[in-house]
Design a protein around this motif. Structure first.
Motif, short mmCIF file in Angstrom:
data_model
loop_
_atom_site.label_atom_id
_atom_site.label_comp_id
_atom_site.label_asym_id
_atom_site.label_seq_id
_atom_site.Cartn_x
_atom_site.Cartn_y
_atom_site.Cartn_z
N TYR A 167 -5.71 -2.61 1.73
CA TYR A 167 -5.37 -2.56 3.15
C TYR A 167 -4.78 -3.88 3.64
CZ TYR A 167 -8.58 1.46 3.21
OH TYR A 167 -9.19 2.65 2.96
N ALA A 168 -4.08 -3.80 4.77
CA ALA A 168 -3.84 -4.92 5.65
C ALA A 168 -4.23 -4.44 7.04
CB ALA A 168 -2.38 -5.36 5.62
N TRP A 169 -4.64 -5.34 7.91
CA TRP A 169 -5.16 -4.96 9.21
C TRP A 169 -4.68 -5.97 10.24
CZ3 TRP A 169 -7.58 -6.42 4.85
CH2 TRP A 169 -8.12 -7.70 4.81
N CYS A 170 -4.63 -5.53 11.48
CA CYS A 170 -4.11 -6.41 12.53
C CYS A 170 -4.61 -5.95 13.89
CB CYS A 170 -2.58 -6.43 12.51
SG CYS A 170 -1.82 -7.41 13.82
N ASP A 171 -5.10 -6.89 14.69
CA ASP A 171 -5.37 -6.64 16.09
C ASP A 171 -4.05 -6.89 16.82
OD1 ASP A 171 -6.35 -6.33 18.60
OD2 ASP A 171 -8.07 -7.66 18.35
N ASP B 263 4.39 -5.57 20.53
CA ASP B 263 5.09 -4.28 20.48
C ASP B 263 4.83 -3.60 19.14
OD1 ASP B 263 6.77 -2.13 20.65
OD2 ASP B 263 8.64 -3.29 20.64
N PRO B 264 4.16 -2.45 19.12
CA PRO B 264 3.90 -1.77 17.84
C PRO B 264 5.17 -1.40 17.10
CG PRO B 264 2.59 -0.80 19.61
CD PRO B 264 3.58 -1.71 20.26
N ASP B 265 6.27 -1.18 17.84
CA ASP B 265 7.53 -0.84 17.20
C ASP B 265 8.23 -2.04 16.59
OD1 ASP B 265 7.43 1.90 17.78
OD2 ASP B 265 8.16 1.57 19.81
N GLY B 266 7.66 -3.23 16.78
CA GLY B 266 8.27 -4.44 16.24
C GLY B 266 7.77 -4.83 14.88
N TYR B 267 6.91 -4.00 14.27
CA TYR B 267 6.33 -4.35 12.97
C TYR B 267 7.15 -3.70 11.84
CZ TYR B 267 2.27 -6.40 15.21
OH TYR B 267 1.45 -7.21 15.95
N ASP B 268 7.45 -4.51 10.83
CA ASP B 268 8.19 -4.03 9.66
C ASP B 268 7.54 -4.62 8.41
OD1 ASP B 268 10.03 -2.91 7.98
OD2 ASP B 268 11.56 -4.44 8.33
N PRO B 269 6.88 -3.77 7.60
CA PRO B 269 6.78 -2.31 7.74
C PRO B 269 5.85 -1.91 8.89
CG PRO B 269 5.42 -3.05 5.93
CD PRO B 269 6.18 -4.26 6.39
N ALA B 270 6.02 -0.69 9.35
CA ALA B 270 5.19 -0.17 10.43
C ALA B 270 3.79 0.13 9.91
CB ALA B 270 5.81 1.10 11.01
N PRO B 271 2.76 0.00 10.75
CA PRO B 271 1.41 0.35 10.31
C PRO B 271 1.29 1.83 10.02
CG PRO B 271 1.46 -0.07 12.67
CD PRO B 271 2.80 -0.46 12.14
N GLN C 49 -2.57 -11.92 7.46
CA GLN C 49 -2.17 -13.07 8.27
C GLN C 49 -0.65 -13.21 8.32
OE1 GLN C 49 -3.52 -16.88 6.86
NE2 GLN C 49 -3.43 -17.80 8.89
N ALA C 50 0.02 -12.92 7.20
CA ALA C 50 1.48 -13.00 7.17
C ALA C 50 2.11 -11.99 8.13
CB ALA C 50 1.98 -12.76 5.74
N ILE C 51 1.53 -10.79 8.22
CA ILE C 51 2.02 -9.78 9.16
C ILE C 51 1.90 -10.30 10.59
CG2 ILE C 51 1.52 -7.51 10.15
CD1 ILE C 51 0.82 -6.58 7.31
N ILE C 52 0.77 -10.93 10.89
CA ILE C 52 0.55 -11.45 12.24
C ILE C 52 1.54 -12.57 12.56
CG2 ILE C 52 -1.10 -12.70 13.69
CD1 ILE C 52 -3.33 -11.19 12.14
N ILE C 53 1.75 -13.48 11.61
CA ILE C 53 2.68 -14.58 11.84
C ILE C 53 4.10 -14.06 12.04
CG2 ILE C 53 3.76 -16.58 10.72
CD1 ILE C 53 1.03 -17.14 9.45
N LYS C 54 4.47 -13.04 11.26
CA LYS C 54 5.84 -12.53 11.30
C LYS C 54 6.11 -11.68 12.53
CE LYS C 54 7.09 -9.28 8.35
NZ LYS C 54 7.73 -8.16 9.11
N ASP C 55 5.17 -10.78 12.87
CA ASP C 55 5.45 -9.78 13.89
C ASP C 55 4.57 -9.86 15.12
OD1 ASP C 55 7.52 -8.62 12.37
OD2 ASP C 55 6.10 -7.43 11.22
N ILE D 2 5.98 -15.68 3.18
CA ILE D 2 5.87 -16.17 4.55
C ILE D 2 4.96 -17.38 4.58
CG2 ILE D 2 5.02 -15.60 6.87
CD1 ILE D 2 5.83 -12.72 6.33
N ALA D 3 5.44 -18.46 5.19
CA ALA D 3 4.69 -19.71 5.25
C ALA D 3 3.47 -19.54 6.14
CB ALA D 3 5.57 -20.84 5.76
N LEU D 4 2.28 -19.84 5.59
CA LEU D 4 1.04 -19.77 6.34
C LEU D 4 0.63 -21.17 6.78
CD1 LEU D 4 -0.97 -17.27 4.13
CD2 LEU D 4 0.54 -16.77 6.04
N PRO D 5 -0.25 -21.27 7.79
CA PRO D 5 -0.72 -22.59 8.20
C PRO D 5 -1.36 -23.32 7.05
CG PRO D 5 -1.34 -20.92 9.81
CD PRO D 5 -0.77 -20.19 8.62
#
Length: 398
Positions: free
Chosen positions: A189-193, A198-206, A237-243, A292-295
């Motif tokens: 899985y990957a997960w995100c709060d 915008d849910p439509d701004g995620y690539d790939p979409a959940p 975390q990469a999904i959150i940073i990106k989208d 994707i560069a993480l902190p």
């Protein structure tokens, strides 16, 4: 049976007769199988030799249901899955037994659908632990679940009616009945709060998306392969940073709201948590997530013990008497006594700063504190960041 620290005495932990077979297939030699040869209703394929994986969601739904509407085939000139708006017609694939989660009404059908929603995301071996969380006012309780998950989830929901409780679940499996990063097992899985992004701004979409309050969302991605929990965290975390999304919501211990329940936060008018999108088809994990560069500090996070380290214990003794009672109690706590984790961390840091503790000592204490671990995981960079932010906020001199 002895109670576990930080766990409700009523938590469902059935006796276990056997353990799953683990297989190491990843380059990091992390165990990549917490799955098992189980009864047909829970069976998963073995993830061995790096072969292709079909997740249990796909297997179980194929066995149980034949009434699912087929997903529209791609035709030239139409949008692909990643290009189509997530919320536009997103409920077309929602299985019939989960449809009550889309109606905005509570009742028996919604409760049974909530149970099915959670159990379908937990196709793990019987002795692997998963977690529900319940909150009533300021009282939080973790409910570790193993064995017959469907009966256990039903029991928790029956004992904690949605009219009075917020209900949460963690999608990830754990090796012990304590929801700690050090106990997290490999997952797909990957997960995100998503929050107000915008849910439509995620690539790939959940794959799965639900609305927790008007304009606020949470989501889960289903991948074809299983990876170590630390890598799953990095991808989340990469999904959150990106989208976009809650930057503190990528830990493997993250709790998400259960669709079909009520959001009791004071600032809302008791909205129902509503399922918006459900696509059971696992996706190929994008290679771009690893680039994707993480902190700084996230590449090699240490595993933190459930008990304080010698250094942390010594630091607590050094400053405990010079701190106020509330901050001292929160600093030495071994389980969460309330639900406002950010406030608890703030009080601990302020108390230690006023007692004259340097930033390094404060960070060590945070990395052994249940309030910090539950919100951010064992992340040294985040601990340093929080200490610096709070010190700057109160104007404390280094």
């Amino acid at each position: 049976m002895a109670a576990f620290p930080g766990v409700c005495a009523s938590a469902h932990i059935p006796s276990l007769g056997w353990r799953p077979r683990f297989t190491t297939t990843s380059p990091s030699s992390q165990p990549s199988e917490v799955w098992h040869e189980a009864p047909r209703s829970m069976r998963l394929p073995r993830f061995a030799n790096g072969g292709d994986v079909v997740t249990a969601l796909r297997v179980r739904r194929r066995e149980r249901r034949t009434d699912r509407p087929s997903y529209p085939r791609h035709r030239e000139g139409t949008a692909t899955r990643s290009e189509a708006p997530v919320l536009a017609g997103g409920d077309a694939m929602i299985p019939r037994d989960l449809k009550p989660l889309t109606t905005g009404r509570v009742g028996r059908a919604a409760r049974e659908a909530s149970i099915r929603f959670v159990v379908d995301l937990w196709p793990f071996a019987p002795d692997v632990f998963t977690f529900l969380g319940t909150k009533c006012g300021d009282r939080w309780c973790d409910h570790p679940i193993a064995g017959d998950r469907e009966s256990a989830v039903a029991a928790v929901l029956a004992d904690h009616p949605v009219a009075h409780h917020d209900l949460y679940f963690c999608p990830n499996p754990f090796s012990a009945p304590r929801r700690l990063t050090s106990n997290a097992l490999p997952n797909a899985y990957a997960w995100c709060d998503i929050d107000t992004a915008d849910p439509d701004g995620y690539d790939p979409a959940p794959n799965i998306l639900w609305e927790t309050s008007p304009g606020r969302y949470q989501g889960i991605w289903l991948w074809r392969d299983v990876v170590a929990a630390s890598l799953a965290e990095r991808h989340s975390q990469a999904i959150i940073i990106k989208d976009g999304g809650d930057r503190g919501g990528w830990s493997a211990t993250k709790m998400l709201r259960v669709p079909g329940t009520i959001n009791h936060k004071a600032e809302y008018e008791r909205p129902l948590v509503t399922l918006r999108v459900y696509d059971h088809r696992p996706q190929r994990r994008p290679a771009s997530l690893t680039s994707i560069a993480l902190p700084p500090g996230n590449a090699a996070r240490p595993i933190i013990s459930p008990e304080p380290s010698g250094d942390a214990r010594a630091i607590m003794r050094r400053y405990r008497r010079d701190m106020g009672l509330p901050a001292g109690v929160l600093m030495t706590a071994r389980r969460m006594l309330g639900t406002d984790r950010s406030r608890a961390v703030f009080q601990i840091v302020v108390g230690m700063i006023e007692a004259g503790a340097p930033d390094a000592d404060i960070a060590i204490v945070l990395l052994d504190n249940p309030y910090f671990l539950d919100k951010w995981g064992s992340d040294p960079a985040k601990a340093d960041e929080e200490v610096a932010r709070i010190r700057a906020r109160i104007g404390g001199a280094r």
